[in-house]
Design a protein around this motif. Structure first.
Motif, PDB file in Angstrom:
ATOM      1  N   ALA A   1       9.957   3.315 -12.447  1.00  0.00           N
ATOM      2  CA  ALA A   1       8.860   3.747 -11.748  1.00  0.00           C
ATOM      3  C   ALA A   1       8.614   3.461 -10.215  1.00  0.00           C
ATOM      4  O   ALA A   1       9.310   2.594  -9.965  1.00  0.00           O
ATOM      5  CB  ALA A   1       7.459   2.851 -12.271  1.00  0.00           C
ATOM      6  N   ALA A   2       8.079   4.464  -9.422  1.00  0.00           N
ATOM      7  CA  ALA A   2       7.979   4.434  -8.101  1.00  0.00           C
ATOM      8  C   ALA A   2       6.623   3.440  -7.937  1.00  0.00           C
ATOM      9  O   ALA A   2       5.653   4.045  -7.945  1.00  0.00           O
ATOM     10  CB  ALA A   2       7.730   5.711  -7.442  1.00  0.00           C
ATOM     11  N   VAL A   3       6.851   2.387  -7.426  1.00  0.00           N
ATOM     12  CA  VAL A   3       5.515   1.466  -7.079  1.00  0.00           C
ATOM     13  C   VAL A   3       5.690   1.058  -5.876  1.00  0.00           C
ATOM     14  O   VAL A   3       6.652   0.441  -5.218  1.00  0.00           O
ATOM     15  CB  VAL A   3       5.651   0.212  -7.990  1.00  0.00           C
ATOM     16  N   HIS A   4       4.588   1.611  -4.838  1.00  0.00           N
ATOM     17  CA  HIS A   4       4.473   1.245  -3.638  1.00  0.00           C
ATOM     18  C   HIS A   4       3.421   0.133  -3.362  1.00  0.00           C
ATOM     19  O   HIS A   4       2.380   0.041  -4.002  1.00  0.00           O
ATOM     20  CB  HIS A   4       4.146   2.488  -2.804  1.00  0.00           C
ATOM     21  N   VAL A   5       3.666  -0.462  -2.457  1.00  0.00           N
ATOM     22  CA  VAL A   5       2.348  -1.518  -1.926  1.00  0.00           C
ATOM     23  C   VAL A   5       1.992  -1.183  -0.467  1.00  0.00           C
ATOM     24  O   VAL A   5       2.970  -1.011   0.593  1.00  0.00           O
ATOM     25  CB  VAL A   5       3.013  -2.946  -1.634  1.00  0.00           C
ATOM     26  N   ARG A   6       0.639  -0.912  -0.182  1.00  0.00           N
ATOM     27  CA  ARG A   6       0.473  -0.558   1.182  1.00  0.00           C
ATOM     28  C   ARG A   6      -1.032  -1.123   1.081  1.00  0.00           C
ATOM     29  O   ARG A   6      -1.644  -1.717   0.528  1.00  0.00           O
ATOM     30  CB  ARG A   6       0.261   1.020   1.169  1.00  0.00           C
ATOM     31  N   ARG A   7      -1.206  -1.359   2.753  1.00  0.00           N
ATOM     32  CA  ARG A   7      -2.623  -1.627   2.984  1.00  0.00           C
ATOM     33  C   ARG A   7      -3.709  -0.616   2.708  1.00  0.00           C
ATOM     34  O   ARG A   7      -3.326   0.808   3.030  1.00  0.00           O
ATOM     35  CB  ARG A   7      -2.787  -1.771   4.486  1.00  0.00           C
TER      36      ARG A   7
ATOM     37  N   ARG B   1      -2.433  -1.796 -18.161  1.00  0.00           N
ATOM     38  CA  ARG B   1      -3.180  -0.312 -17.949  1.00  0.00           C
ATOM     39  C   ARG B   1      -2.287   0.221 -16.876  1.00  0.00           C
ATOM     40  O   ARG B   1      -2.033   1.285 -16.309  1.00  0.00           O
ATOM     41  CB  ARG B   1      -4.631  -0.529 -17.451  1.00  0.00           C
ATOM     42  N   LEU B   2      -2.007  -0.670 -15.608  1.00  0.00           N
ATOM     43  CA  LEU B   2      -0.964  -0.388 -14.570  1.00  0.00           C
ATOM     44  C   LEU B   2       0.405  -0.075 -14.904  1.00  0.00           C
ATOM     45  O   LEU B   2       0.780   0.919 -14.269  1.00  0.00           O
ATOM     46  CB  LEU B   2      -1.141  -1.589 -13.565  1.00  0.00           C
ATOM     47  N   LYS B   3       0.824  -0.781 -15.959  1.00  0.00           N
ATOM     48  CA  LYS B   3       2.219  -0.719 -16.434  1.00  0.00           C
ATOM     49  C   LYS B   3       2.177   1.157 -17.061  1.00  0.00           C
ATOM     50  O   LYS B   3       3.168   1.716 -16.809  1.00  0.00           O
ATOM     51  CB  LYS B   3       2.576  -1.349 -17.615  1.00  0.00           C
ATOM     52  N   GLU B   4       1.060   1.209 -17.832  1.00  0.00           N
ATOM     53  CA  GLU B   4       1.041   2.724 -18.262  1.00  0.00           C
ATOM     54  C   GLU B   4       0.718   3.959 -17.093  1.00  0.00           C
ATOM     55  O   GLU B   4       1.530   4.889 -17.146  1.00  0.00           O
ATOM     56  CB  GLU B   4      -0.071   2.823 -19.269  1.00  0.00           C
ATOM     57  N   THR B   5       0.170   3.517 -16.222  1.00  0.00           N
ATOM     58  CA  THR B   5      -0.183   4.279 -15.178  1.00  0.00           C
ATOM     59  C   THR B   5       1.262   4.523 -14.341  1.00  0.00           C
ATOM     60  O   THR B   5       1.542   5.600 -13.837  1.00  0.00           O
ATOM     61  CB  THR B   5      -1.143   3.665 -14.285  1.00  0.00           C
ATOM     62  N   ALA B   6       2.038   3.378 -13.982  1.00  0.00           N
ATOM     63  CA  ALA B   6       3.105   3.585 -13.500  1.00  0.00           C
ATOM     64  C   ALA B   6       4.281   4.523 -14.178  1.00  0.00           C
ATOM     65  O   ALA B   6       5.288   5.059 -13.478  1.00  0.00           O
ATOM     66  CB  ALA B   6       3.827   2.120 -13.387  1.00  0.00           C
TER      67      ALA B   6
ATOM     68  N   SER C   1       1.448 -10.508  -0.668  1.00  0.00           N
ATOM     69  CA  SER C   1       0.199 -10.580  -1.502  1.00  0.00           C
ATOM     70  C   SER C   1       0.387 -10.217  -2.922  1.00  0.00           C
ATOM     71  O   SER C   1       1.595 -10.279  -3.269  1.00  0.00           O
ATOM     72  CB  SER C   1      -0.548  -9.206  -0.874  1.00  0.00           C
ATOM     73  N   GLN C   2      -0.627 -10.222  -3.680  1.00  0.00           N
ATOM     74  CA  GLN C   2      -0.605 -10.069  -5.129  1.00  0.00           C
ATOM     75  C   GLN C   2      -0.249  -8.799  -5.242  1.00  0.00           C
ATOM     76  O   GLN C   2       0.575  -8.664  -6.288  1.00  0.00           O
ATOM     77  CB  GLN C   2      -2.080 -10.505  -5.698  1.00  0.00           C
ATOM     78  N   ALA C   3      -0.153  -7.780  -4.486  1.00  0.00           N
ATOM     79  CA  ALA C   3       0.184  -6.388  -4.663  1.00  0.00           C
ATOM     80  C   ALA C   3       1.625  -6.320  -4.739  1.00  0.00           C
ATOM     81  O   ALA C   3       1.999  -5.615  -5.704  1.00  0.00           O
ATOM     82  CB  ALA C   3      -0.509  -5.505  -3.765  1.00  0.00           C
ATOM     83  N   GLN C   4       2.350  -7.248  -4.028  1.00  0.00           N
ATOM     84  CA  GLN C   4       3.586  -7.311  -3.940  1.00  0.00           C
ATOM     85  C   GLN C   4       4.074  -7.775  -5.210  1.00  0.00           C
ATOM     86  O   GLN C   4       5.431  -7.513  -5.835  1.00  0.00           O
ATOM     87  CB  GLN C   4       4.209  -8.004  -2.831  1.00  0.00           C
ATOM     88  N   VAL C   5       3.508  -9.045  -5.732  1.00  0.00           N
ATOM     89  CA  VAL C   5       3.910  -9.690  -7.022  1.00  0.00           C
ATOM     90  C   VAL C   5       3.764  -8.619  -8.065  1.00  0.00           C
ATOM     91  O   VAL C   5       4.438  -8.415  -8.823  1.00  0.00           O
ATOM     92  CB  VAL C   5       3.168 -10.939  -7.142  1.00  0.00           C
ATOM     93  N   LEU C   6       2.856  -7.906  -7.972  1.00  0.00           N
ATOM     94  CA  LEU C   6       2.545  -6.957  -9.094  1.00  0.00           C
ATOM     95  C   LEU C   6       3.734  -5.683  -9.154  1.00  0.00           C
ATOM     96  O   LEU C   6       4.090  -5.363  -9.998  1.00  0.00           O
ATOM     97  CB  LEU C   6       0.956  -6.373  -9.155  1.00  0.00           C
ATOM     98  N   ALA C   7       3.742  -5.353  -7.805  1.00  0.00           N
ATOM     99  CA  ALA C   7       4.871  -4.257  -7.672  1.00  0.00           C
ATOM    100  C   ALA C   7       6.193  -4.867  -8.134  1.00  0.00           C
ATOM    101  O   ALA C   7       7.023  -4.161  -8.941  1.00  0.00           O
ATOM    102  CB  ALA C   7       5.019  -3.784  -6.264  1.00  0.00           C
ATOM    103  N   ASP C   8       6.562  -5.964  -7.864  1.00  0.00           N
ATOM    104  CA  ASP C   8       8.044  -6.355  -8.436  1.00  0.00           C
ATOM    105  C   ASP C   8       7.816  -6.413 -10.054  1.00  0.00           C
ATOM    106  O   ASP C   8       8.942  -6.073 -10.759  1.00  0.00           O
ATOM    107  CB  ASP C   8       8.060  -7.870  -7.772  1.00  0.00           C
ATOM    108  N   LEU C   9       6.673  -7.095 -10.722  1.00  0.00           N
ATOM    109  CA  LEU C   9       6.519  -6.937 -11.908  1.00  0.00           C
ATOM    110  C   LEU C   9       6.510  -5.493 -12.785  1.00  0.00           C
ATOM    111  O   LEU C   9       7.173  -5.501 -13.547  1.00  0.00           O
ATOM    112  CB  LEU C   9       5.396  -7.546 -12.604  1.00  0.00           C
ATOM    113  N   LEU C  10       6.130  -4.397 -11.829  1.00  0.00           N
ATOM    114  CA  LEU C  10       6.093  -3.156 -12.598  1.00  0.00           C
ATOM    115  C   LEU C  10       7.331  -2.372 -12.134  1.00  0.00           C
ATOM    116  O   LEU C  10       7.335  -1.254 -12.433  1.00  0.00           O
ATOM    117  CB  LEU C  10       4.861  -2.430 -11.792  1.00  0.00           C
ATOM    118  N   GLY C  11       8.314  -3.031 -11.335  1.00  0.00           N
ATOM    119  CA  GLY C  11       9.624  -2.319 -11.316  1.00  0.00           C
ATOM    120  C   GLY C  11       9.431  -1.552  -9.958  1.00  0.00           C
ATOM    121  O   GLY C  11      10.371  -0.746  -9.412  1.00  0.00           O
ATOM    122  N   GLY C  12       8.693  -2.111  -9.007  1.00  0.00           N
ATOM    123  CA  GLY C  12       8.657  -1.404  -7.618  1.00  0.00           C
ATOM    124  C   GLY C  12       9.792  -1.943  -6.655  1.00  0.00           C
ATOM    125  O   GLY C  12      10.477  -3.012  -6.956  1.00  0.00           O
TER     126      GLY C  12
END
Length: 120
Positions: A5-11, A87-92, A109-120
């Motif tokens: 999955a392409a998972v990005h982290v942005r402000r 739900r986020l995994k399904e979206t990705a 941030s937590q967004a980066q932790v999540l992106a790492d978990l989701l394959g970003g």
């Protein structure tokens, strides 16, 4: 072979990018001074945000990021957060996903932790 999955982290304050895909705010508190229209969100997933206690302890101290990530991943096993993560995994799986946060340093941030978990 499964596609990564392409998972990005942005402000959330940045202009939406063409490759953002689904845009999800992952903060518990709405970003200061931002209208819903300007944010350009597809979803606000506040239930996936870290607990207030963890957020206050972390205080975006770069020295604490590794421990913050460990504690936050532990919190993500709690039922409500685990469901939101699912739900986020399904979206990705459906295409690009951009995790948005108001923090000045999204890379710790937590967004980066999540992106790492989701394959970003």
């Amino acid at each position: 072979m499964t596609r990564k999955a392409a998972v990005h982290v942005r402000r959330v304050y940045e202009e939406p990018a063409q490759d953002d895909g689904t845009r999800v705010l992952v903060d518990r508190v709405w970003p200061r001074g931002l209208t819903k229209e300007k944010a350009g969100l597809d979803e606000w997933c506040k239930e996936i945000a870290p607990s207030t206690e963890l957020r206050k302890w972390y205080s975006h101290d770069p020295q604490r990021f590794e421990e913050f990530g460990r504690r936050y991943r532990s919190e993500l096993k709690e039922p409500e957060r685990a469901q939101a993560l699912g739900r986020l995994k399904e979206t990705a799986k459906d295409g690009a996903l951009t995790l948005l946060t108001a923090t000045k340093e999204p890379e710790i941030s937590q967004a980066q932790v999540l992106a790492d978990l989701l394959g970003g």
